[in-house]
Design a protein around this motif. Structure first.
Motif, PDB file in Angstrom:
ATOM      1  N   MET A 166       0.923 -18.412 -36.318  1.00 41.71           N
ATOM      2  CA  MET A 166       0.049 -17.309 -36.665  1.00 41.71           C
ATOM      3  C   MET A 166      -0.088 -16.327 -35.512  1.00 41.71           C
ATOM      4  SD  MET A 166      -2.347 -20.057 -38.354  1.00 41.71           S
ATOM      5  CE  MET A 166      -1.063 -21.224 -37.921  1.00 41.71           C
ATOM      6  N   TYR A 180      -2.988 -13.481 -34.309  1.00 38.46           N
ATOM      7  CA  TYR A 180      -4.317 -12.924 -34.517  1.00 38.46           C
ATOM      8  C   TYR A 180      -4.489 -11.706 -33.617  1.00 38.46           C
ATOM      9  CZ  TYR A 180      -5.839 -17.177 -36.959  1.00 38.46           C
ATOM     10  OH  TYR A 180      -5.978 -18.211 -37.858  1.00 38.46           O
ATOM     11  N   GLN A 236      -7.540  -9.473 -31.802  1.00 38.67           N
ATOM     12  CA  GLN A 236      -8.959  -9.521 -31.453  1.00 38.67           C
ATOM     13  C   GLN A 236      -9.350  -8.260 -30.698  1.00 38.67           C
ATOM     14  OE1 GLN A 236     -10.276 -12.738 -28.849  1.00 38.67           O
ATOM     15  NE2 GLN A 236     -12.331 -12.658 -29.734  1.00 38.67           N
ATOM     16  N   PRO A 294     -11.402 -13.008 -33.827  1.00 40.31           N
ATOM     17  CA  PRO A 294      -9.990 -12.772 -34.126  1.00 40.31           C
ATOM     18  C   PRO A 294      -9.756 -12.533 -35.616  1.00 40.31           C
ATOM     19  CG  PRO A 294     -10.283 -14.689 -32.705  1.00 40.31           C
ATOM     20  CD  PRO A 294     -11.639 -14.314 -33.208  1.00 40.31           C
ATOM     21  N   LEU A 350      -3.330 -12.773 -30.027  1.00 42.56           N
ATOM     22  CA  LEU A 350      -3.272 -14.205 -29.764  1.00 42.56           C
ATOM     23  C   LEU A 350      -2.253 -14.856 -30.693  1.00 42.56           C
ATOM     24  CD1 LEU A 350      -7.074 -14.372 -29.932  1.00 42.56           C
ATOM     25  CD2 LEU A 350      -5.946 -15.301 -27.953  1.00 42.56           C
ATOM     26  N   SER A 385       0.268 -24.756 -35.256  1.00 44.79           N
ATOM     27  CA  SER A 385      -0.192 -26.105 -35.532  1.00 44.79           C
ATOM     28  C   SER A 385       0.938 -26.914 -36.143  1.00 44.79           C
ATOM     29  CB  SER A 385      -1.400 -26.096 -36.463  1.00 44.79           C
ATOM     30  OG  SER A 385      -1.022 -25.742 -37.769  1.00 44.79           O
ATOM     31  N   PRO A 423      -6.514 -28.946 -35.150  1.00 45.01           N
ATOM     32  CA  PRO A 423      -6.916 -27.617 -34.666  1.00 45.01           C
ATOM     33  C   PRO A 423      -5.703 -26.779 -34.277  1.00 45.01           C
ATOM     34  CG  PRO A 423      -8.192 -29.349 -33.601  1.00 45.01           C
ATOM     35  CD  PRO A 423      -7.074 -30.023 -34.333  1.00 45.01           C
ATOM     36  N   LEU A 424      -5.850 -25.470 -34.364  1.00 44.04           N
ATOM     37  CA  LEU A 424      -4.802 -24.582 -33.903  1.00 44.04           C
ATOM     38  C   LEU A 424      -4.728 -24.632 -32.381  1.00 44.04           C
ATOM     39  CD1 LEU A 424      -5.351 -21.413 -36.106  1.00 44.04           C
ATOM     40  CD2 LEU A 424      -3.632 -23.183 -36.397  1.00 44.04           C
ATOM     41  N   PHE A 472      -3.880 -22.249 -29.323  1.00 41.29           N
ATOM     42  CA  PHE A 472      -3.778 -20.816 -29.075  1.00 41.29           C
ATOM     43  C   PHE A 472      -3.085 -20.527 -27.752  1.00 41.29           C
ATOM     44  CE2 PHE A 472      -6.263 -18.677 -32.298  1.00 41.29           C
ATOM     45  CZ  PHE A 472      -7.014 -19.700 -32.847  1.00 41.29           C
ATOM     46  N   GLY A 473      -2.389 -19.388 -27.709  1.00 42.12           N
ATOM     47  CA  GLY A 473      -1.977 -18.829 -26.442  1.00 42.12           C
ATOM     48  C   GLY A 473      -3.168 -18.141 -25.799  1.00 42.12           C
ATOM     49  N   LYS A 474      -3.022 -17.697 -24.569  1.00 35.64           N
ATOM     50  CA  LYS A 474      -4.133 -17.074 -23.854  1.00 35.64           C
ATOM     51  C   LYS A 474      -4.401 -15.663 -24.332  1.00 35.64           C
ATOM     52  CE  LYS A 474      -4.273 -19.610 -19.520  1.00 35.64           C
ATOM     53  NZ  LYS A 474      -5.660 -20.028 -19.758  1.00 35.64           N
ATOM     54  N   GLY A 475      -3.460 -15.081 -25.076  1.00 35.93           N
ATOM     55  CA  GLY A 475      -3.644 -13.724 -25.568  1.00 35.93           C
ATOM     56  C   GLY A 475      -3.004 -12.691 -24.660  1.00 35.93           C
ATOM     57  N   ARG A 519      -3.206  -8.655 -23.733  1.00 32.60           N
ATOM     58  CA  ARG A 519      -3.967  -7.416 -23.905  1.00 32.60           C
ATOM     59  C   ARG A 519      -3.018  -6.236 -24.008  1.00 32.60           C
ATOM     60  NH1 ARG A 519      -7.279  -7.370 -18.854  1.00 32.60           N
ATOM     61  NH2 ARG A 519      -7.666  -5.223 -19.443  1.00 32.60           N
TER      62      ARG A 519
END
Lengths: 112, 120
Positions: free
Chosen positions: A34, A36, A38, A44, A88, A92, A99-100, A102-105, A107
Motif C-alpha cells: 500500500m 498512503y 499524509q 494517512p 508512506l 503485510s 499489522p501493517l 510502514f516505511g518511515k515516509g 516528504r
C-alpha cells in the motif's frame, strides 16, 4: 536491517515533474502493498493498494511491485503543489490480523 | 466509503488526568482496529492491535495499564491515556481494517484523522 526501508527525503520537485518514490523490504512473505499520503497534522489516506507483483494505475498515480527484487514504487505524473505531503509505503503478509509494516515516509514538496 | 472518524481531534489536559479518544468506523464493520502514535516528522509507531470482543495486543514497550484499549463493538474502539504526563503528548491515530461476513477480511487499513494530545 529494517523490514522496510524508505528514503525520508525531503524531495523537492517543480510542478509538472514526474515523481518516483520507492521502498525496499526484506520479508519475502509480504504480499500486500500500500501507499498512503499524509498531510501535516492529518491521518494517512490510502492512495494505492496492490497485491503481489505488477503495476496498478489510478489517475496520475502508478504503483509498481517487483517481488523478485523486494522493491515497490509509486510514480506521480504531472505533479501538483497539492501533492506536497509525506508518502508512506506499507505492506503485510497474508494474515488477517497482521499489522501493517510502514516505511518511515518520504516528504515531498512540489514547487509551483 | 471506508471512513474512519476520531474524537476529539485535539485535546489539552493537565498532568495526572485521563483522556479518552474514540475511533469509529462510519460505514463498515471493523473486526480489527489499530492504535498508533506519531511524533513530529516521525513515522507511525504501532501501539496496539484491538480485536472486537477480546483483549488488545500491545507492542513491546507500550504500557497496557497506561494505555487502556476497549473494542466493545464492530464500529468503535477507545483509547484511554491514564494519568497523562507531558511525555504522552503526541498525535494519536487509529486505523480500522474492514471485516467481511464469514470471517474473511482485507489487509487494507483506513485511518482516522488523528487526535492531537497536549499534556500540560
Amino acid at each position: 536491517q529494517k523490514e522496510v526501508e524508505q528514503d525520508p527525503g525531503p524531495l523537492s520537485v517543480p510542478e509538472g515533474a514526474i515523481v518516483s518514490l520507492n521502498c525496499t523490504y526484506s520479508n519475502s512473505a509480504f504480499q500486500y502493498f500500500m501507499w498512503y499520503r499524509q498531510y501535516s497534522r492529518k491521518g494517512p489516506e490510502l492512495l494505492m493498494y496492490t497485491y503481489s507483483s505488477g503495476n496498478k494505475e489510478d489517475g496520475r498515480f502508478t504503483a509498481q511491485v517487483d517481488k523478485s527484487s523486494k522493491y515497490i514504487s509509486l510514480f506521480i505524473r504531472d505533479s501538483q503543489p497539492s501533492d506536497s505531503a509525506t508518502y508512506l509505503c506499507a505492506m503485510s503478509a497474508k494474515s488477517g490480523n497482521t499489522p501493517l509494516v510502514f516505511g518511515k515516509g518520504t516528504r515531498l514538496s512540489v514547487i509551483a | 466509503g471506508a471512513v474512519v472518524s476520531q474524537h476529539p481531534s485535539w485535546v489539552i489536559c493537565k498532568s495526572g488526568t485521563s483522556v479518552k479518544i474514540e475511533c469509529r468506523s462510519l460505514d463498515f464493520q471493523a473486526t480489527t482496529m489499530f492504535w498508533y502514535r506519531q511524533f513530529p516528522k516521525q513515522s507511525l509507531m504501532l501501539m496496539a492491535t484491538s480485536n472486537e470482543g477480546s483483549k488488545a495486543t500491545y507492542e513491546q514497550g507500550v504500557e497496557k495499564d497506561k494505555f487502556l484499549i476497549n473494542h466493545a463493538s464492530l464500529t468503535l474502539s477507545t483509547l484511554t491515556v491514564t494519568s497523562a504526563h507531558p511525555e504522552d503528548s503526541s498525535f494519536y491515530i487509529c486505523s480500522a481494517r474492514p471485516g467481511l461476513a464469514g470471517g474473511g477480511g482485507t489487509d487494507t487499513q483506513y485511518f482516522g484523522p488523528g487526535t492531537r494530545l497536549t499534556v500540560l
